[in-house]
Design a protein around this motif. Structure first.
Motif, mmCIF file in Angstrom:
data_model
loop_
_atom_site.group_PDB
_atom_site.id
_atom_site.type_symbol
_atom_site.label_atom_id
_atom_site.label_comp_id
_atom_site.label_asym_id
_atom_site.label_seq_id
_atom_site.Cartn_x
_atom_site.Cartn_y
_atom_site.Cartn_z
ATOM 1 N N SER A 71 8.709 -30.851 7.126
ATOM 2 C CA SER A 71 8.785 -29.653 7.701
ATOM 3 C C SER A 71 7.360 -29.704 8.449
ATOM 4 C CB SER A 71 8.702 -28.539 6.895
ATOM 5 O OG SER A 71 10.194 -28.495 6.348
ATOM 6 N N ALA A 72 6.255 -29.996 7.631
ATOM 7 C CA ALA A 72 4.906 -29.834 8.296
ATOM 8 C C ALA A 72 3.826 -30.904 7.398
ATOM 9 C CB ALA A 72 4.475 -28.599 8.210
ATOM 10 N N VAL A 73 2.806 -31.057 7.905
ATOM 11 C CA VAL A 73 1.812 -31.830 7.565
ATOM 12 C C VAL A 73 0.452 -30.929 7.503
ATOM 13 C CG1 VAL A 73 2.698 -34.013 7.486
ATOM 14 C CG2 VAL A 73 1.479 -33.228 9.513
ATOM 15 N N THR A 74 -0.556 -31.249 6.558
ATOM 16 C CA THR A 74 -1.806 -30.648 6.833
ATOM 17 C C THR A 74 -2.553 -31.102 8.203
ATOM 18 O OG1 THR A 74 -3.695 -29.763 5.724
ATOM 19 C CG2 THR A 74 -3.012 -31.983 5.165
ATOM 20 N N ALA A 75 -3.361 -30.049 8.435
ATOM 21 C CA ALA A 75 -4.126 -30.365 9.773
ATOM 22 C C ALA A 75 -5.715 -30.904 9.072
ATOM 23 C CB ALA A 75 -4.595 -29.093 10.366
ATOM 24 N N ALA A 76 -5.808 -31.011 7.799
ATOM 25 C CA ALA A 76 -6.820 -31.599 7.193
ATOM 26 C C ALA A 76 -6.905 -33.044 7.819
ATOM 27 C CB ALA A 76 -7.042 -31.671 5.770
ATOM 28 N N CYS A 77 -5.702 -33.754 8.006
ATOM 29 C CA CYS A 77 -5.934 -34.979 8.477
ATOM 30 C C CYS A 77 -4.659 -35.240 8.968
ATOM 31 C CB CYS A 77 -6.078 -36.164 7.424
ATOM 32 S SG CYS A 77 -6.093 -37.959 7.984
ATOM 33 N N LEU A 78 -4.551 -34.922 10.519
ATOM 34 C CA LEU A 78 -3.407 -34.960 11.295
ATOM 35 C C LEU A 78 -3.815 -35.608 12.731
ATOM 36 C CD1 LEU A 78 -0.893 -31.859 11.835
ATOM 37 C CD2 LEU A 78 -2.245 -32.957 13.915
ATOM 38 N N MET A 79 -2.716 -36.269 13.142
ATOM 39 C CA MET A 79 -2.705 -36.895 14.574
ATOM 40 C C MET A 79 -1.752 -36.564 15.366
ATOM 41 S SD MET A 79 -3.308 -40.863 15.520
ATOM 42 C CE MET A 79 -4.992 -41.146 14.875
ATOM 43 N N LEU A 85 0.007 -31.115 22.296
ATOM 44 C CA LEU A 85 -0.786 -29.933 22.180
ATOM 45 C C LEU A 85 -0.629 -29.021 23.360
ATOM 46 C CD1 LEU A 85 -4.136 -31.017 20.501
ATOM 47 C CD2 LEU A 85 -2.090 -29.718 19.400
ATOM 48 N N ASP A 86 -0.783 -29.424 24.647
ATOM 49 C CA ASP A 86 -0.488 -28.834 26.037
ATOM 50 C C ASP A 86 0.916 -28.159 26.032
ATOM 51 O OD1 ASP A 86 -3.152 -29.618 26.455
ATOM 52 O OD2 ASP A 86 -2.618 -31.225 27.922
ATOM 53 N N LYS A 87 2.065 -28.970 25.424
ATOM 54 C CA LYS A 87 3.068 -28.175 25.626
ATOM 55 C C LYS A 87 3.422 -27.163 24.734
ATOM 56 C CE LYS A 87 8.014 -29.916 26.057
ATOM 57 N NZ LYS A 87 8.760 -30.982 26.169
ATOM 58 N N ILE A 88 2.882 -27.060 23.655
ATOM 59 C CA ILE A 88 2.767 -25.816 22.499
ATOM 60 C C ILE A 88 1.597 -24.963 22.485
ATOM 61 C CG2 ILE A 88 4.508 -27.313 21.211
ATOM 62 C CD1 ILE A 88 2.140 -27.706 19.083
ATOM 63 N N ASN A 89 0.862 -25.119 23.627
ATOM 64 C CA ASN A 89 -0.440 -24.304 23.720
ATOM 65 C C ASN A 89 -1.479 -24.551 22.418
ATOM 66 O OD1 ASN A 89 0.308 -23.415 26.258
ATOM 67 N ND2 ASN A 89 1.864 -22.137 25.279
ATOM 68 N N GLY A 90 -1.185 -25.690 21.915
ATOM 69 C CA GLY A 90 -2.383 -25.933 20.948
ATOM 70 C C GLY A 90 -2.065 -25.009 19.526
ATOM 71 N N ASP A 103 1.913 -23.505 11.309
ATOM 72 C CA ASP A 103 2.424 -23.041 12.759
ATOM 73 C C ASP A 103 2.398 -24.201 13.923
ATOM 74 O OD1 ASP A 103 2.901 -20.783 14.280
ATOM 75 O OD2 ASP A 103 1.192 -21.350 15.301
ATOM 76 N N LEU A 104 1.555 -24.866 14.074
ATOM 77 C CA LEU A 104 1.456 -25.977 14.769
ATOM 78 C C LEU A 104 2.536 -26.882 14.528
ATOM 79 C CD1 LEU A 104 -0.640 -27.511 16.690
ATOM 80 C CD2 LEU A 104 -0.725 -29.204 14.935
#
Length: 138
Positions: A71-79, A85-90, A103-104
Motif C-alpha cells: 500500500s505504501a512505504v516510508t519516505a524515510a528511504c524512498l525513491m 512527483l510532477d503528475k501527483i503534485n508531490g 498520502d504520497l
C-alpha cells in the motif's frame, strides 16, 4: 546503509515503467524492524508491517523478506521519479510531520503505479529522533 548494494536495489525497481516508488527495509539499532512496508488502516491511519519483529524472525509468509507491491512505504528511504512527483503534485505540504509518505504513496497508486517494498535495500533508521512525535504541537 547496511547492504552495500542498497542504492542499486532501489534503482533496479524504480526504472520499471509500472513502478512509482520503492522503499527500503529499515531496522532499529537492535536489528528489529522499523519498516517493512506500510499497511493502511492499522494503528489509526497506517502503520509499518511487522514493526519491532527481529529482522531474522519469520513473519507472515516471510513477507518482510520478499520484494512486493505494498500500500505504501516510508519516505524515510524512498525513491521515486520526477515525472511521478510532477503528475501527483508531490507531497502534500499540509502533512508536515506524519503521513505525508502514506498520502504520497496512495496518490502514486491512484495513477496506476506500484509501490514496491525491497528488503534487499537495508538501512538503520532512528525513527522520530529528528522530527518529533505526531501529536507534538511543534
Amino acid at each position: 546503509m547496511i547492504s552495500k548494494d542498497s542504492i542499486c536495489e532501489l534503482v533496479s525497481y524504480i526504472v520499471r515503467t509500472d513502478v512509482g516508488a520503492v522503499g527500503a527495509k529499515l531496522l532499529y539499532k537492535d536489528n528489529t524492524l522499523q519498516h517493512a512496508g506500510a499497511i493502511i488502516d492499522i494503528g489509526g491511519v497506517a502503520d509499518h508491517a511487522f514493526k519491532m519483529k527481529h529482522d531474522k524472525d519469520h513473519t507472515y509468509m516471510n513477507r518482510s523478506q520478499i520484494v512486493q507491491d505494498y500500500s505504501a512505504v516510508t519516505a524515510a528511504c524512498l525513491m521515486t521519479k520526477k515525472e511521478v512527483l510532477d503528475k501527483i503534485n508531490g507531497f502534500d505540504e499540509k502533512l508536515v510531520v506524519a503521513f505525508n509518505d502514506i498520502d504520497l504513496c496512495m496518490n502514486i497508486r491512484k495513477i496506476g503505479k506500484k509501490v514496491v517494498y525491497n528488503p534487499y535495500c537495508n538501512f538503520y533508521h532512528y525513527e522520530s529522533k529528528s522530527r518529533g512525535l505526531e501529536d507534538t504541537v511543534e
